[in-house]
Design a protein around this motif. Structure first.
Motif, PDB file in Angstrom:
ATOM      1  N   LEU A 141     -43.839  78.791  33.912  1.00 28.51           N
ATOM      2  CA  LEU A 141     -42.436  78.747  33.665  1.00 28.51           C
ATOM      3  C   LEU A 141     -41.830  78.753  32.823  1.00 28.51           C
ATOM      4  O   LEU A 141     -40.465  79.347  33.226  1.00 28.51           O
ATOM      5  CB  LEU A 141     -42.337  76.892  33.760  1.00 28.51           C
ATOM      6  CG  LEU A 141     -42.931  76.080  34.576  1.00 28.51           C
ATOM      7  CD1 LEU A 141     -42.955  75.047  33.936  1.00 28.51           C
ATOM      8  CD2 LEU A 141     -42.819  76.386  36.217  1.00 28.51           C
ATOM      9  N   GLY A 142     -42.332  79.976  31.100  1.00 22.39           N
ATOM     10  CA  GLY A 142     -41.603  80.626  30.240  1.00 22.39           C
ATOM     11  C   GLY A 142     -42.180  80.124  29.154  1.00 22.39           C
ATOM     12  O   GLY A 142     -43.123  79.661  29.215  1.00 22.39           O
ATOM     13  N   THR A 143     -41.498  80.648  28.433  1.00 20.55           N
ATOM     14  CA  THR A 143     -41.787  80.433  26.679  1.00 20.55           C
ATOM     15  C   THR A 143     -41.390  79.198  25.810  1.00 20.55           C
ATOM     16  O   THR A 143     -40.065  79.435  26.346  1.00 20.55           O
ATOM     17  CB  THR A 143     -42.106  81.772  26.413  1.00 20.55           C
ATOM     18  OG1 THR A 143     -42.403  82.581  26.840  1.00 20.55           O
ATOM     19  CG2 THR A 143     -42.015  81.498  24.698  1.00 20.55           C
ATOM     20  N   VAL A 144     -41.220  78.847  24.808  1.00 15.61           N
ATOM     21  CA  VAL A 144     -41.408  77.344  23.934  1.00 15.61           C
ATOM     22  C   VAL A 144     -40.048  78.259  23.018  1.00 15.61           C
ATOM     23  O   VAL A 144     -40.601  79.398  22.160  1.00 15.61           O
ATOM     24  CB  VAL A 144     -42.359  76.986  23.252  1.00 15.61           C
ATOM     25  CG1 VAL A 144     -40.739  75.653  22.424  1.00 15.61           C
ATOM     26  CG2 VAL A 144     -43.262  76.031  24.566  1.00 15.61           C
ATOM     27  N   GLU A 145     -38.586  78.286  23.179  1.00 15.92           N
ATOM     28  CA  GLU A 145     -37.905  79.573  22.279  1.00 15.92           C
ATOM     29  C   GLU A 145     -37.364  78.268  21.326  1.00 15.92           C
ATOM     30  O   GLU A 145     -37.150  79.032  20.286  1.00 15.92           O
ATOM     31  CB  GLU A 145     -36.758  80.070  23.150  1.00 15.92           C
ATOM     32  CG  GLU A 145     -37.013  80.356  24.325  1.00 15.92           C
ATOM     33  CD  GLU A 145     -37.716  82.365  24.064  1.00 15.92           C
ATOM     34  OE1 GLU A 145     -36.840  82.351  23.174  1.00 15.92           O
ATOM     35  OE2 GLU A 145     -38.308  83.089  24.200  1.00 15.92           O
ATOM     36  N   GLU A 146     -37.227  76.911  21.639  1.00 13.00           N
ATOM     37  CA  GLU A 146     -36.280  76.183  20.520  1.00 13.00           C
ATOM     38  C   GLU A 146     -37.589  74.395  21.166  1.00 13.00           C
ATOM     39  O   GLU A 146     -37.950  74.059  21.773  1.00 13.00           O
ATOM     40  CB  GLU A 146     -35.131  76.718  20.316  1.00 13.00           C
ATOM     41  CG  GLU A 146     -33.876  75.671  19.967  1.00 13.00           C
ATOM     42  CD  GLU A 146     -32.643  75.745  19.890  1.00 13.00           C
ATOM     43  OE1 GLU A 146     -32.251  75.698  19.636  1.00 13.00           O
ATOM     44  OE2 GLU A 146     -32.145  77.604  20.554  1.00 13.00           O
ATOM     45  N   ILE A 147     -37.268  73.756  19.673  1.00 12.24           N
ATOM     46  CA  ILE A 147     -36.827  71.970  19.943  1.00 12.24           C
ATOM     47  C   ILE A 147     -36.167  72.049  19.309  1.00 12.24           C
ATOM     48  O   ILE A 147     -35.357  71.983  18.000  1.00 12.24           O
ATOM     49  CB  ILE A 147     -38.197  72.037  18.357  1.00 12.24           C
ATOM     50  CG1 ILE A 147     -39.843  73.095  19.761  1.00 12.24           C
ATOM     51  CG2 ILE A 147     -38.827  70.410  19.316  1.00 12.24           C
ATOM     52  CD1 ILE A 147     -40.865  73.163  18.725  1.00 12.24           C
ATOM     53  N   ARG A 168     -37.272  81.439  30.345  1.00 18.52           N
ATOM     54  CA  ARG A 168     -38.168  83.178  30.675  1.00 18.52           C
ATOM     55  C   ARG A 168     -36.566  83.727  31.778  1.00 18.52           C
ATOM     56  O   ARG A 168     -36.071  82.895  32.006  1.00 18.52           O
ATOM     57  CB  ARG A 168     -38.824  82.357  32.696  1.00 18.52           C
ATOM     58  CG  ARG A 168     -39.736  83.167  32.929  1.00 18.52           C
ATOM     59  CD  ARG A 168     -40.628  82.833  33.805  1.00 18.52           C
ATOM     60  NE  ARG A 168     -39.654  82.221  35.596  1.00 18.52           N
ATOM     61  CZ  ARG A 168     -39.971  81.614  35.851  1.00 18.52           C
ATOM     62  NH1 ARG A 168     -41.377  81.373  36.300  1.00 18.52           N
ATOM     63  NH2 ARG A 168     -39.518  80.787  37.173  1.00 18.52           N
ATOM     64  N   GLY A 169     -36.157  84.297  31.093  1.00 20.00           N
ATOM     65  CA  GLY A 169     -34.700  85.689  31.585  1.00 20.00           C
ATOM     66  C   GLY A 169     -34.056  84.874  31.540  1.00 20.00           C
ATOM     67  O   GLY A 169     -33.895  84.195  30.057  1.00 20.00           O
ATOM     68  N   GLN A 170     -33.438  84.603  32.230  1.00 18.78           N
ATOM     69  CA  GLN A 170     -31.731  83.900  31.875  1.00 18.78           C
ATOM     70  C   GLN A 170     -32.268  82.725  32.247  1.00 18.78           C
ATOM     71  O   GLN A 170     -31.262  81.692  31.991  1.00 18.78           O
ATOM     72  CB  GLN A 170     -30.600  84.356  32.771  1.00 18.78           C
ATOM     73  CG  GLN A 170     -30.725  85.872  32.403  1.00 18.78           C
ATOM     74  CD  GLN A 170     -29.744  85.801  31.280  1.00 18.78           C
ATOM     75  OE1 GLN A 170     -28.906  85.080  30.781  1.00 18.78           O
ATOM     76  NE2 GLN A 170     -30.461  86.791  30.426  1.00 18.78           N
ATOM     77  N   GLN A 171     -33.353  81.907  33.123  1.00 16.07           N
ATOM     78  CA  GLN A 171     -33.435  80.370  33.234  1.00 16.07           C
ATOM     79  C   GLN A 171     -34.102  79.639  31.817  1.00 16.07           C
ATOM     80  O   GLN A 171     -34.865  80.320  31.071  1.00 16.07           O
ATOM     81  CB  GLN A 171     -35.089  80.364  34.164  1.00 16.07           C
ATOM     82  CG  GLN A 171     -34.943  79.071  34.444  1.00 16.07           C
ATOM     83  CD  GLN A 171     -35.998  78.976  36.021  1.00 16.07           C
ATOM     84  OE1 GLN A 171     -36.799  80.031  35.686  1.00 16.07           O
ATOM     85  NE2 GLN A 171     -35.592  78.227  36.203  1.00 16.07           N
ATOM     86  N   GLU A 172     -33.201  78.410  31.765  1.00 17.64           N
ATOM     87  CA  GLU A 172     -33.884  77.678  30.468  1.00 17.64           C
ATOM     88  C   GLU A 172     -33.969  76.613  31.028  1.00 17.64           C
ATOM     89  O   GLU A 172     -33.478  75.806  31.982  1.00 17.64           O
ATOM     90  CB  GLU A 172     -32.568  77.617  29.424  1.00 17.64           C
ATOM     91  CG  GLU A 172     -32.836  76.399  28.962  1.00 17.64           C
ATOM     92  CD  GLU A 172     -31.785  76.780  27.876  1.00 17.64           C
ATOM     93  OE1 GLU A 172     -30.877  75.746  26.978  1.00 17.64           O
ATOM     94  OE2 GLU A 172     -31.029  77.928  26.690  1.00 17.64           O
ATOM     95  N   LEU A 173     -35.318  75.947  30.505  1.00 18.02           N
ATOM     96  CA  LEU A 173     -35.565  74.619  31.391  1.00 18.02           C
ATOM     97  C   LEU A 173     -35.948  73.237  29.952  1.00 18.02           C
ATOM     98  O   LEU A 173     -36.199  74.266  29.275  1.00 18.02           O
ATOM     99  CB  LEU A 173     -36.724  74.491  31.820  1.00 18.02           C
ATOM    100  CG  LEU A 173     -37.009  74.871  33.470  1.00 18.02           C
ATOM    101  CD1 LEU A 173     -38.530  75.149  33.544  1.00 18.02           C
ATOM    102  CD2 LEU A 173     -36.566  74.367  33.512  1.00 18.02           C
ATOM    103  N   VAL A 189     -45.809  78.422  28.664  1.00  9.72           N
ATOM    104  CA  VAL A 189     -45.543  77.154  29.230  1.00  9.72           C
ATOM    105  C   VAL A 189     -45.652  77.570  30.851  1.00  9.72           C
ATOM    106  O   VAL A 189     -45.091  78.316  31.199  1.00  9.72           O
ATOM    107  CB  VAL A 189     -44.378  75.794  29.250  1.00  9.72           C
ATOM    108  CG1 VAL A 189     -43.726  75.050  30.027  1.00  9.72           C
ATOM    109  CG2 VAL A 189     -44.286  76.490  28.172  1.00  9.72           C
ATOM    110  N   MET A 190     -46.494  76.414  31.422  1.00 16.36           N
ATOM    111  CA  MET A 190     -46.862  76.259  33.206  1.00 16.36           C
ATOM    112  C   MET A 190     -47.397  74.904  33.541  1.00 16.36           C
ATOM    113  O   MET A 190     -47.274  74.104  32.338  1.00 16.36           O
ATOM    114  CB  MET A 190     -48.401  77.215  33.220  1.00 16.36           C
ATOM    115  CG  MET A 190     -49.304  76.516  32.888  1.00 16.36           C
ATOM    116  SD  MET A 190     -50.572  77.672  32.925  1.00 16.36           S
ATOM    117  CE  MET A 190     -50.803  78.268  30.928  1.00 16.36           C
TER     118      MET A 190
END
Length: 82
Positions: free
Chosen positions: A28-34, A47-52, A20-21
Motif C-alpha cells: 500500500l505504500g511507505t510510512v512517511e509520517e506519524i 505510494r506515489g501521489q496516493q496518501e492513506l 505497509v501491506m
C-alpha cells in the motif's frame, strides 16, 4: 541502543520508512509520517501521489515486523480496491 518497549509498542523511528501491506500482501505504500491526534497516532502512508491515513489501532494493525521493515494492516473498508 534504545531501551526495549512493551509488546505492541514501537519507536517512531523504527516505523518511519516501513513498507505497509494488507493481509493479501498487496503493498500500500511507505510510512512517511506519524501524526498525533487526540485519540491515537495516525500513520501517513504514501505510494506515489496516493496518501492513506491509517489509524494506529490494534484492530487495524495486524502485525509489525521491525527487523523486516514491514507493517501488515487489516485494510477492509479502509482502502479502495484498484
Amino acid at each position: 541502543a534504545s531501551p526495549s518497549l512493551a509488546d505492541g509498542l514501537y519507536y517512531e523511528y523504527d516505523l518511519l520508512g516501513m513498507t505497509v501491506m494488507d493481509e493479501d500482501k498487496t503493498i500500500l505504500g511507505t510510512v512517511e509520517e506519524i501524526l498525533e491526534s487526540s485519540g491515537n497516532h495516525i500513520f501517513v502512508v504514501r505510494r506515489g501521489q496516493q496518501e492513506l491515513l491509517i489509524p494506529a489501532l490494534k484492530r487495524v494493525i495486524a502485525a509489525v515486523d521491525v527487523v523486516g521493515r514491514a507493517m501488515t494492516i487489516r485494510a477492509e473498508g479502509m482502502v479502495e480496491s484498484p
